[in-house]
Enzyme design. Sequence first.
Site, PDB file in Angstrom:
ATOM      1  N   GLY A 222      -0.572   4.608   0.262  1.00 17.79           N
ATOM      2  CA  GLY A 222      -1.303   5.817   0.630  1.00 17.79           C
ATOM      3  C   GLY A 222      -0.549   6.567   1.708  1.00 17.79           C
ATOM      4  O   GLY A 222       0.659   6.401   1.855  1.00 17.79           O
TER       5      GLY A 222
ATOM      6  N   GLY B 105       0.844  -1.192   0.000  1.00 22.67           N
ATOM      7  CA  GLY B 105       0.000   0.000   0.000  1.00 22.67           C
ATOM      8  C   GLY B 105       0.873   1.232   0.000  1.00 22.67           C
ATOM      9  O   GLY B 105       1.955   1.250   0.585  1.00 22.67           O
TER      10      GLY B 105
ATOM     11  N   LEU C 224      -7.039  11.057   7.755  1.00 22.40           N
ATOM     12  CA  LEU C 224      -5.733  11.455   7.227  1.00 22.40           C
ATOM     13  C   LEU C 224      -4.731  11.475   8.370  1.00 22.40           C
ATOM     14  O   LEU C 224      -3.578  11.084   8.236  1.00 22.40           O
ATOM     15  CB  LEU C 224      -5.821  12.850   6.593  1.00 22.40           C
TER      16      LEU C 224
ATOM     17  N   ARG D 299     -20.802  12.006  12.192  1.00 24.52           N
ATOM     18  CA  ARG D 299     -21.266  11.374  10.950  1.00 24.52           C
ATOM     19  C   ARG D 299     -22.323  10.299  11.159  1.00 24.52           C
ATOM     20  O   ARG D 299     -23.303  10.234  10.429  1.00 24.52           O
ATOM     21  CB  ARG D 299     -20.069  10.757  10.238  1.00 24.52           C
TER      22      ARG D 299
ATOM     23  N   ALA E 188      -0.462   6.192   4.891  1.00 29.39           N
ATOM     24  CA  ALA E 188       0.190   5.309   5.851  1.00 29.39           C
ATOM     25  C   ALA E 188       1.355   4.586   5.187  1.00 29.39           C
ATOM     26  O   ALA E 188       2.488   4.620   5.679  1.00 29.39           O
ATOM     27  CB  ALA E 188      -0.823   4.315   6.414  1.00 29.39           C
ATOM     28  N   GLY E 189       1.094   3.962   4.058  1.00 30.77           N
ATOM     29  CA  GLY E 189       2.114   3.160   3.379  1.00 30.77           C
ATOM     30  C   GLY E 189       3.286   3.991   2.884  1.00 30.77           C
ATOM     31  O   GLY E 189       4.444   3.666   3.150  1.00 30.77           O
TER      32      GLY E 189
END
Lengths: 635, 247, 217
Positions: A41, A39, A440, A329, A43-44
């Site tokens: 993103g 991954g 995020l 939410r 984090a990755g």
Amino acid sequence: MLNSKIPEGPLENKWRNYQIKSQLINPANKKKLNVIVVGSGLAGAGAAATLAELGYDVQCFCYQDSARRAHSVAAQGGINAAKNYQHDGDSVWRMFYDTLKGGDFRSREANVYRLAELSAPLIDHYVQQGVPFAREYGGVLVNRSFGGVQVQRTFYARGQTGQQLLLAAYSQLYKMKHAKKVTMFPRHEMLDLVVIDGKAKGIIARDLVTGQLKRFSAHAVVLATGGYSRVFRLSTLAIGCNGSAIWKAHKRGAYFAAPSFTQIHPTALPQTSKAQSKLTLMSESLRNDGRIWVPKKKDDDRKANSIPEEERDYYLERRYPSFGNLAPRDIASRAAKERIDAGYGVGRLKNAVYLDFKHAIERFGMGIIKDRYGNLFKMYKKITGVDAYKEPMQISPAAHFSMGGLWVDYELMTTVPGLYAIGECNFSDHGANRLGANSLLQASIDGYFVLPNTINNYLANALKEEPPTVEHPEFEQVENEVQHHIYKLLAIKGRKTVDHFHRELGKIMWQECAMSRNKKGLEKAILQIEKIRSEFWTDVKVTGSDKEMNTELEKALRLADFIELGLLMCTDALQREESCGAHFREEYQTSEGEALRMDNDYSFVSAWSYSKDGFKLHKEVLKYENVEPTVRSYK
Amino acid sequence: MKITFKIWRQENSNTSGDFKSYDVDGLTEDMSFLEALDHLNELLVQRDEKVIAYEYDCREGICGQCGVFINGRAHGPHANMTTCQLHMRSFKDGGTIVVEPWRAKSFPIIKDLVVDRSAFDRIIEHGGYISAKTGTAAEANAILVGKEIADKAMDAAACIGCGACVATCKNASAALFTAAKINHLNNLPQGHQEADKRVMEMTWQMEQEGFGSCTFTGACEVECPESISITNIAEMNARLVKAKWLR
Amino acid sequence: MFFRKTIIALTGLFLCIFLIVHLSANCILMLPEETARSLYNSYSTALRESPLIKVIAYVLYLSIVLHIIYALIVTIKNKKAKPQRYLMNHTKENSSWTSQNMGLIGILVLLFLVVHLANFWARIKLGMGDVVALDTNGHVDVYEVTYSLFQNIYFVLFYTLLMIPLGLHLNHGLKSAFKTLGFYHKKGLRVLAKVSLFYAGIMAIGFGIIPFIVFFK
């Protein structure tokens, strides 16, 4: 027994105490240590870049053509940090408390505190990396408020915060690639985990261009593969997002925690046709200035602008006067569902509510609204053809974030030694519901700050062991299993398409395992999904071969895992006989229709292990030493 | 609605390709263009044919992965839009839609409509970052950035790396892409330290990749989903002049 | 690549300035016959005898040659960057025809230049073709060369029609040259676009009507 490895000491000192006690590795030895990051993103990419900077040898994988496409890119609203720049009473403690409360007291105190604590240095980091955050004329950073909190602690870069943060992480990653410390494997999808002597030692990945299966070995494997809400098919996620990597890890021994905790986002665009493949998210930040309403009259067919003020029901403001349109939410989504189900929905399919900017434009002027949300309004027009400056937007709830994921301890390690899960694919900080602008944050903190400071504690010992090699019989074994799995799929040659089964699965999941759940429905869902599974394995049709780029095969492999994951989600939702956060069981609600938490019986993290005979529940009891779990009220 | 798709099919990068026509019925105006292709792929599976390979991911116009040439325009008939944001209501019922992959020497075709845009990554690799390690940052508000400058940097930073600029450019120039990244970073105080090196190395790599040069047709800024202005290219040139000759 | 584009821009700008001088001189041709002849011939003699102008002339030749050579190199490179064309390409919807076809337009301008140089430069400077007579003041009668050439309607049409590609070339070229050299001021670029159009219009119309005026004298 699940050991969460929470460090000693008072909450404020835990992370420092951990770092003091964790083992260090000689810089000269770090380059001998291999780490696989799956991954790319926030984090990755953050983890891969930082680990490489520290001197480790990193291999990073993503299924897209470039790390820059990872779905972190799509987060619009912003990122929270306890900087207290607005002088409005914010602090690490308050942010910790908001996050814990937002998650309805189903997450670990120590993890959440660390998240809040590291949020401020993270903003420093991103500013340094060149993220063009919004600024005041005087040059200082701007903040806005976001759903579920009453302070302004959200930093943003127009409506493209996720994109800008990801570009920072991606460019830092490619900087390290250029320095030959990271090897990138784009268009590679992890299809299985290799565990040798109980420890994660590598992965089997498929080259999506040639179809070739490849073995990769390492001293540790880090999964940063994001959320799995595509199990609902219609979601705000990218089409390629999947749960396969974590599902395969789960089947190889990693516990799966709180799988059914899925956030339904209140402000997505409604579904308009059957063929729809995705529900586009409109940033929650719109709720800062937009007001949500439905007509007071059922089945009101008038146009929005011709419904007079006194005939509009601003239901969030009515039900939750102190938070109003900024209610968290899960609450906003459920309230919308309640109105829509009761017959007050608007739009062609009566599946939406209005989000109105009329008052905001009157109050602040067109200029300011354009400056704040210009690109979102433009996007809305592109997709729907409607000018939201003139008439209200139509929005509707959609499956969004997976709070659940692989169970990890304080070090972000799963129950398989040497296997880590970071970012959305783990279950750590958000409890039963995630606050806006915290995703995020969590992905970045896991990747940049936590994992690079905990993985050494494991790798320090890995040095003494045999270096991993792909020649090990276990690699051969796992590769054969993967190959067999693929052949089996291709050999079915049934009558129905992969998308057909995905639509069926999505329908059941959305009906029974989304915003509101009940025992009967979940039990029915489990039977239905089992039926889908057996039909899938006898009647699916995948054309083309496995030795070429074959997007249909990719979809089929992912769906096969989604089906099994769907079973676990329903099992988990069925087991948790209470309502908490996004998990709303109809049997457990107050007379006013609010969630009813059962702290005495369910104050634990449900962690599931896998075996051929079924899923087995393990409990990690949540201890609250610093805060008193209260009834979450946003009234 | 009913559409005839005329689509470029190519087995892999070593073979040559050709157009194939497909009559597709049962489409609706609410469908996005990519959903129409999804629908076509389902039909192909039913007919025992290989599916068409095309790229997409987020389907909300931000990841930059989708992108094909549709009826003679990058990302279809509208300006400043991605392929995934295009809907079938933009086409006439009964019409023909020609779908081609991005065409550029530096974007070799992998299969059907899928091209390899890794050249962009390699341009970024050559300085499209700020060389600071994690953990070395100073307090965020210690760096003041005026609103105008932050906005200008953001305008350029918005690039999603889809490659429409290269695809539409008659010279297959990557100037808009490269300029956007350079101006994003070089406008910010954080990027000043490496400003000259960045512009030299990134433009050098851009040429190594075999992209053509900018002759200011302006097509790129029309097709750019993020409306990145061609002025950025002029600004990059100014930075290049300064870095090369006026240091 | 950038170096090559810079050369094209710099030489192009120099040629733009040259054209202003050229057109100003050509305006003499619009005067009544007698005045025009003596003024034009004495002016051209003065030019030919000035050492400064001689140097500038060489810069001019060099500019033309470099402009053409580098334009060719860049065009070839650019073609190589896009080996395969689209089956359908609606460039008109996103850019001007001129900007898409600068190469073709450049070739037309070159064609014009070759004929133009053969008509004047080759005869007067190189002494090729018929000998050019002297006027009453003893100057080389350049005016007569011009006058006689533009008695031929085909040449008049050729000179006039080919001013269209010249105008298009100048309009796109002038503003692009500035951008290539790094002029990026937003408002300035808007003004520049108008200036380019104005300049190109004046040049095309100016050079284009003079042959007609001479023809009808």
